[in-house]
Design a protein around this motif. Structure first.
Motif, PDB file in Angstrom:
ATOM      1  N   VAL A   1      -2.846   2.537  -4.039  1.00 26.09           N
ATOM      2  CA  VAL A   1      -2.671   3.877  -3.483  1.00 26.09           C
ATOM      3  C   VAL A   1      -3.907   4.248  -2.681  1.00 26.09           C
ATOM      4  N   THR A   2      -3.720   4.736  -1.478  1.00 25.28           N
ATOM      5  CA  THR A   2      -4.866   5.206  -0.687  1.00 25.28           C
ATOM      6  C   THR A   2      -4.389   6.222   0.342  1.00 25.28           C
ATOM      7  N   HIS A   3      -5.337   6.938   0.911  1.00 25.29           N
ATOM      8  CA  HIS A   3      -4.974   7.797   2.043  1.00 25.29           C
ATOM      9  C   HIS A   3      -5.699   7.312   3.298  1.00 25.29           C
ATOM     10  N   ASP A   4      -6.397   6.180   3.134  1.00 25.93           N
ATOM     11  CA  ASP A   4      -7.222   5.669   4.219  1.00 25.93           C
ATOM     12  C   ASP A   4      -6.462   4.563   4.952  1.00 25.93           C
ATOM     13  N   ILE A   5      -6.131   4.822   6.216  1.00 29.53           N
ATOM     14  CA  ILE A   5      -5.303   3.871   6.967  1.00 29.53           C
ATOM     15  C   ILE A   5      -6.013   2.534   7.181  1.00 29.53           C
ATOM     16  N   SER A   6      -7.314   2.593   7.482  1.00 30.03           N
ATOM     17  CA  SER A   6      -8.002   1.322   7.754  1.00 30.03           C
ATOM     18  C   SER A   6      -7.987   0.450   6.505  1.00 30.03           C
ATOM     19  N   GLU A   7      -8.113   1.093   5.340  1.00 30.02           N
ATOM     20  CA  GLU A   7      -8.053   0.359   4.082  1.00 30.02           C
ATOM     21  C   GLU A   7      -6.659  -0.234   3.890  1.00 30.02           C
TER      22      GLU A   7
ATOM     23  N   LEU B   1      -6.066  -4.201   3.594  1.00 30.09           N
ATOM     24  CA  LEU B   1      -5.673  -4.795   2.308  1.00 30.09           C
ATOM     25  C   LEU B   1      -4.182  -5.066   2.187  1.00 30.09           C
ATOM     26  N   GLY B   2      -3.355  -4.368   2.980  1.00 30.16           N
ATOM     27  CA  GLY B   2      -1.923  -4.395   2.712  1.00 30.16           C
ATOM     28  C   GLY B   2      -1.132  -5.365   3.554  1.00 30.16           C
ATOM     29  N   ASP B   3      -0.156  -6.043   2.877  1.00 29.05           N
ATOM     30  CA  ASP B   3       0.832  -6.802   3.625  1.00 29.05           C
ATOM     31  C   ASP B   3       1.941  -5.854   4.069  1.00 29.05           C
ATOM     32  N   GLN B   4       2.253  -4.920   3.185  1.00 31.27           N
ATOM     33  CA  GLN B   4       3.284  -3.921   3.463  1.00 31.27           C
ATOM     34  C   GLN B   4       2.702  -2.545   3.204  1.00 31.27           C
ATOM     35  N   ILE B   5       3.212  -1.573   3.959  1.00 28.56           N
ATOM     36  CA  ILE B   5       2.741  -0.203   3.765  1.00 28.56           C
ATOM     37  C   ILE B   5       3.957   0.709   3.625  1.00 28.56           C
ATOM     38  N   SER B   6       3.891   1.611   2.635  1.00 25.73           N
ATOM     39  CA  SER B   6       4.902   2.673   2.563  1.00 25.73           C
ATOM     40  C   SER B   6       4.188   3.986   2.766  1.00 25.73           C
ATOM     41  N   LEU B   7       4.695   4.771   3.681  1.00 25.94           N
ATOM     42  CA  LEU B   7       4.083   6.086   3.908  1.00 25.94           C
ATOM     43  C   LEU B   7       4.888   7.130   3.141  1.00 25.94           C
TER      44      LEU B   7
ATOM     45  N   ILE C   1       0.848  -1.199   0.000  1.00 16.85           N
ATOM     46  CA  ILE C   1       0.000   0.000   0.000  1.00 16.85           C
ATOM     47  C   ILE C   1       0.880   1.244   0.000  1.00 16.85           C
ATOM     48  N   LEU C   2       0.595   2.163  -0.928  1.00 14.13           N
ATOM     49  CA  LEU C   2       1.245   3.473  -0.881  1.00 14.13           C
ATOM     50  C   LEU C   2       0.289   4.396  -0.151  1.00 14.13           C
ATOM     51  N   LEU C   3       0.713   4.797   1.034  1.00 12.38           N
ATOM     52  CA  LEU C   3      -0.163   5.585   1.898  1.00 12.38           C
ATOM     53  C   LEU C   3       0.367   7.010   1.944  1.00 12.38           C
ATOM     54  N   GLY C   4      -0.535   7.954   1.974  1.00 16.58           N
ATOM     55  CA  GLY C   4      -0.074   9.335   2.089  1.00 16.58           C
ATOM     56  C   GLY C   4      -1.215  10.289   1.825  1.00 16.58           C
ATOM     57  N   SER C   5      -1.038  11.534   2.260  1.00 21.45           N
ATOM     58  CA  SER C   5      -2.087  12.513   1.996  1.00 21.45           C
ATOM     59  C   SER C   5      -1.956  12.993   0.552  1.00 21.45           C
ATOM     60  N   SER C   6      -2.929  13.762   0.095  1.00 17.29           N
ATOM     61  CA  SER C   6      -2.888  14.184  -1.304  1.00 17.29           C
ATOM     62  C   SER C   6      -1.675  15.084  -1.532  1.00 17.29           C
ATOM     63  N   GLY C   7      -1.057  14.914  -2.675  1.00 15.82           N
ATOM     64  CA  GLY C   7       0.143  15.680  -2.975  1.00 15.82           C
ATOM     65  C   GLY C   7       1.413  15.014  -2.506  1.00 15.82           C
ATOM     66  N   SER C   8       1.293  13.830  -1.926  1.00 15.16           N
ATOM     67  CA  SER C   8       2.492  13.164  -1.426  1.00 15.16           C
ATOM     68  C   SER C   8       3.258  12.470  -2.552  1.00 15.16           C
ATOM     69  N   GLY C   9       2.631  12.368  -3.747  1.00 15.53           N
ATOM     70  CA  GLY C   9       3.335  11.799  -4.896  1.00 15.53           C
ATOM     71  C   GLY C   9       2.951  10.365  -5.199  1.00 15.53           C
ATOM     72  N   LYS C  10       1.985   9.820  -4.454  1.00 14.78           N
ATOM     73  CA  LYS C  10       1.690   8.391  -4.628  1.00 14.78           C
ATOM     74  C   LYS C  10       1.033   8.092  -5.970  1.00 14.78           C
ATOM     75  N   SER C  11       0.102   8.967  -6.416  1.00 13.05           N
ATOM     76  CA  SER C  11      -0.518   8.744  -7.736  1.00 13.05           C
ATOM     77  C   SER C  11       0.494   8.959  -8.851  1.00 13.05           C
ATOM     78  N   THR C  12       1.370   9.955  -8.664  1.00 12.80           N
ATOM     79  CA  THR C  12       2.396  10.237  -9.662  1.00 12.80           C
ATOM     80  C   THR C  12       3.301   9.022  -9.846  1.00 12.80           C
TER      81      THR C  12
END
Lengths: 512, 289
Positions: B236-242, B246-252, B76-87
């Motif tokens: 990619v998400t910004h929702d921690i519970s998601e 769903l994630g085995d690994q998370i990158s913030l 999971i790529l976690l982060g608030s908007s603008g953190s670059g995850k969609s990019t």
């Protein structure tokens, strides 16, 4: 991303090449084309010349084809057509040749003008026998009220009378500008410019008091107008002649002598009577021209008295076909050329601006001017008309294709990209279908405005409803104008309806 | 500033106390070590992002990002908007070309001049599904297969398979996207993404637009599909519970940089940066775990 650019340019050059080769010159063919301007007298003279040629040919047993292309347009268009070889000859006036064509008002005598024509590869016949000069005519009531008999009498009452002049008259140096200079009367400030034949309609119903007329106009009498005396001799002579290409003279000496034999055979009364046959008796031009060949002008063959109006009415289906072909072909070219150009315009900002600018500029060129520019390149008739119609029809298609493609959701484009669609797959499976609604409405706009614009094609002899409208204008017959204008309006409505119907089939269901 | 009120414990009105915790300084080398650790189990069947950087107008959007996602792992790529995850996802899909670094799949690098081969190994579910409105669900799903000239039988067979995987009602296939609900659209988009049987599935906030009940339903379905297909998944998400679900690994991610990679409990228990705790605590109280 270079491939679509190359292919687009290729399409464009092929399109151009096809049109450039459509210009055909009559020089290469064994035929003689007689043209005329778009007013009664010119039509009749054209018919007389054509018939004279046919008669002399029967005697000589020569098989040269005589073709009539009458009512092509105004002086500029006829002259271009003559120079370009689209027509072999047309009736003209010495004054017009000197003033409007050669731009040499100093040339006064017949020989001076004839010499000046030589370098252009043109020559003119001996005068036919009448001087159809410009004249100013007023309504009789107005003449009586202000005691007008001479042009000089207008000066003190200029602010009291309403003036409507034909467009040509207001701009020619031998028209109102020259008149204003000689008489020191500032006509321009008081003048409304209008189509010459409509000026008669205006003076008949009393919305103007004074107009320019030709001295052989039959309407002077029928409308009860008074011709003002040209007391300062401002108007030059307008001796009717036949203006001919020199190569016609050398190639067809027999036919040329037939034309020369017309010299001095039509005086002003004769001409006015022939004009009246059309405008008063509503004969067609050919029947009126037959009057010239009859021994007694009073004896008119009843079979030739079919009113001109009925003739036009009988041609409606034919005109509809002509009009549909013009509009349809123009639309097809606009589609074939406009959509690729619209796609190209989305490729790069600079190129897009250029395409939109050029197709926008096309729209601003007045149609008549555009036709004049095109005649030297593509000749008169359907070629030039199609090019002009395409140029006008292009912008809505290009613009709507461009806007339609540009307004597609960025995320959908990214998705198409991310799915691995290549440029063409993305274009045909995603971008064009998504822009289809916009492209389609551009086509509809192009078709409907095209129907209106196509009426102008008749100005250069491409037929269509415009031919009926112009014929009506030429003989001042409002009914006949309606006969051309009403079907054009109906066609626009019908096309609108057809597009609505197709809309339901062509636009992808998911977008409706 | 993130809300300090726990969304799920509004009645108690707990205030986050992380502000008071002492800041831990983490340097770059430590972060890299952590990433290496995450991607530790070296297998050739792996989706790898190597030192990818990207700037727009001298603003760094992606800053030296490295990531290894083995098959069967959901990252999971976690982060608030603008953190670059969609990019980052767009760069992996070749839509955006990175200034430096590259992407590898089972040892093969992404070639920007010939992306088609690469993209057929990557399934992509855009934000809101990204279904083409002019095509039916079915046409959307088989679009790429038709451009690849698959024969009819092969398409029908595969359609049956993915339909079974995603459990979509067959009658929905003939509908246009606007005739589908949000959850249905997501399932169709997932079917399209896995149609060519890719090695990697990339999902860009796939559930963002769904209401909570549908969302949890689709989440459950996604987890099941991920588990079953054993693909490398990057979501990619910004929702921690998601992310946790769903994630085995998370990158913030923050400002185009990976702050920390690891399991959720790593992030919770040994945050590498105060922002990690701040981000996690801003959304929910995890003290009960």
């Amino acid at each position: 991303m270079k491939t679509p650019l190359v292919i687009g340019l290729l399409c464009f050059s092929v399109f151009l090449a096809v049109f450039l080769t459509t210009k055909t010159s009559i020089a290469a063919q064994q035929k003689v084309v007689v043209g005329s301007k778009i007013f009664t007298e010119s039509y009749i003279l054209g018919e007389i010349v054509a018939k004279k040629l046919e008669l002399s040919q029967n005697k000589a047993d020569n098989s040269t084809l005589i073709e009539r292309r009458l009512g092509i347009g105004a002086t500029g268009i006829l002259f271009e057509a003559l120079l370009g070889g689209d027509i072999s000859m047309y009736p003209e006036y010495t004054g017009t040749i000197a003033e409007a064509i050669l731009k040499r008002p100093d040339l006064k005598t017949f020989d001076e003008i004839q010499n000046a024509l030589k370098p252009l590869g043109l020559t003119m016949s001996q005068p036919l026998g009448f001087n159809n000069t410009y004249a100013l005519a007023v309504r009789t009531e107005v003449a009586q009220k202000f005691k007008l008999t001479r042009i000089s009498d207008l000066a003190p009452v200029l602010t009291e009378i309403r003036i409507g002049f034909g467009h040509e008259f207001t701009t020619r140096s031998d028209g109102s500008p020259g008149l204003a200079a000689v008489y020191k009367i500032p006509f321009a400030s008081r003048t409304r410019a209008m189509a010459h034949s409509l000026a008669y309609e205006a003076i008949r119903e009393g919305s103007i008091d004074l107009t320019d007329v030709y001295s052989t106009d039959s309407k002077i009498e029928s409308l009860g107008l008074l011709v003002l005396e040209d007391d300062l001799n401002a108007f030059p002579r307008y001796d009717a002649v036949i203006l001919v290409r020199s190569d016609f003279v050398t190639l067809n000496p027999g036919l040329w002598s037939a034309i020369q034999s017309l010299a001095g055979t039509i005086d002003e009364n004769r001409m006015r009577e022939l004009n009246a046959r059309v405008e008063r008796d509503r004969q067609n031009f050919r029947a009126a021209a037959d009057g010239y060949f009859e021994k007694s002008s009073a004896n008119v063959d009843p079979s030739s008295q079919r009113p001109f109006f009925d003739l036009q009415k009988g041609r409606i289906v034919f005109r509809t076909k002509e009009h549909l072909i013009l509009v349809g072909l123009a639309l097809l070219f606009s589609l074939v050329l406009g959509v690729p150009l619209g796609i190209l315009a989305t490729q790069s900002r600079a190129f897009g601006q250029l395409i939109l600018l050029v197709s926008g500029v096309f729209q601003t060129i007045p149609s008549l001017a555009l036709l004049c520019f095109l005649i030297p390149l593509f000749g008169i008739g359907i070629g030039s008309s199609l090019i002009a119609l395409c140029m006008y029809g292009l912008l809505p298609v290009v613009m709507n294709t461009f806007v339609g493609l540009r307004s597609i959701d960025r995320n959908l484009l990214d998705t198409a990209n991310a799915l691995g669609l290549n440029y063409w797959q993305s274009l045909f499976r995603v971008r064009l279908p998504l822009a289809s609604r916009s492209i389609y409405s551009g086509l509809r706009t192009s078709a409907i405005t095209g129907i209106g614009t196509a009426t102008l094609a008749a100005l250069i002899g491409a037929g269509g409803y415009g031919a009926t409208i112009l014929a009506g204008l030429a003989i001042n017959d409002i009914e006949m104008i309606t006969l051309g204008a009403a079907p054009a309006a109906l066609m626009a409505l019908a096309v609108h309806g057809i597009f609505e119907l197709i809309d339901a089939r062509l636009i992808p269901k998911g977008l409706r | 500033m993130h809300s300090f009120i726990f969304p799920n414990s509004k009645k108690t009105g707990h205030i986050v106390r992380h502000i008071a915790t002492p800041l831990i300084c983490v340097d770059h080398s430590l972060l890299r070590m952590q990433q290496k650790y995450v991607a530790g189990d070296a297998s050739s069947d792996i989706f790898e992002i190597r030192s990818v950087s990207k700037s727009f107008n001298s603003t760094s959007i992606l800053n030296d990002i490295s990531l290894r996602v083995p098959m069967g792992v959901s990252h999971i790529l976690l982060g608030s908007s603008g953190s670059g995850k969609s990019t980052l996802l767009k760069a992996a899909l070749g839509i955006i070309k990175p200034d430096a670094g590259s992407f590898f799949l089972t040892g093969q690098a992404l070639d920007f001049k010939d992306r088609a081969q690469w993209l057929h190994k990557l399934g992509y579910v855009p934000q809101d599904g990204g279904l083409f409105p002019h095509l039916t669900a079915r046409q959307n799903i088989i679009l790429v297969a038709t451009t690849l000239k698959w024969d009819r039988d092969r398409i029908e067979h595969r359609l049956g398979e993915v339909q079974e995987i995603v459990a979509l009602e067959p009658e929905l296939l003939l509908r246009y996207p606007r005739e589908l609900s949000g959850g249905q659209k997501q399932r169709v988009a997932l079917m399209r993404a896995i149609f060519l049987d890719p090695n990697v599935i990339l999902l860009d906030e796939p559930l963002g637009a769904l209401d909570p009940i549908v969302r949890s339903d689709v989440q459950a379905r996604l987890k099941e599909v991920f588990h079953r297909l054993k693909k490398a998944v990057v979501l990619v998400t910004h929702d921690i519970s998601e992310a946790v679900f769903l994630g085995d690994q998370i990158s913030l991610l923050k400002d185009g940089r990976i702050l920390q990679s690891g399991s959720f409990s790593d992030l919770l228990k040994t945050p590498s940066d105060p922002y990690v705790s701040q981000f996690i605590n801003a959304q929910r109280s995890w003290e009960s775990i």
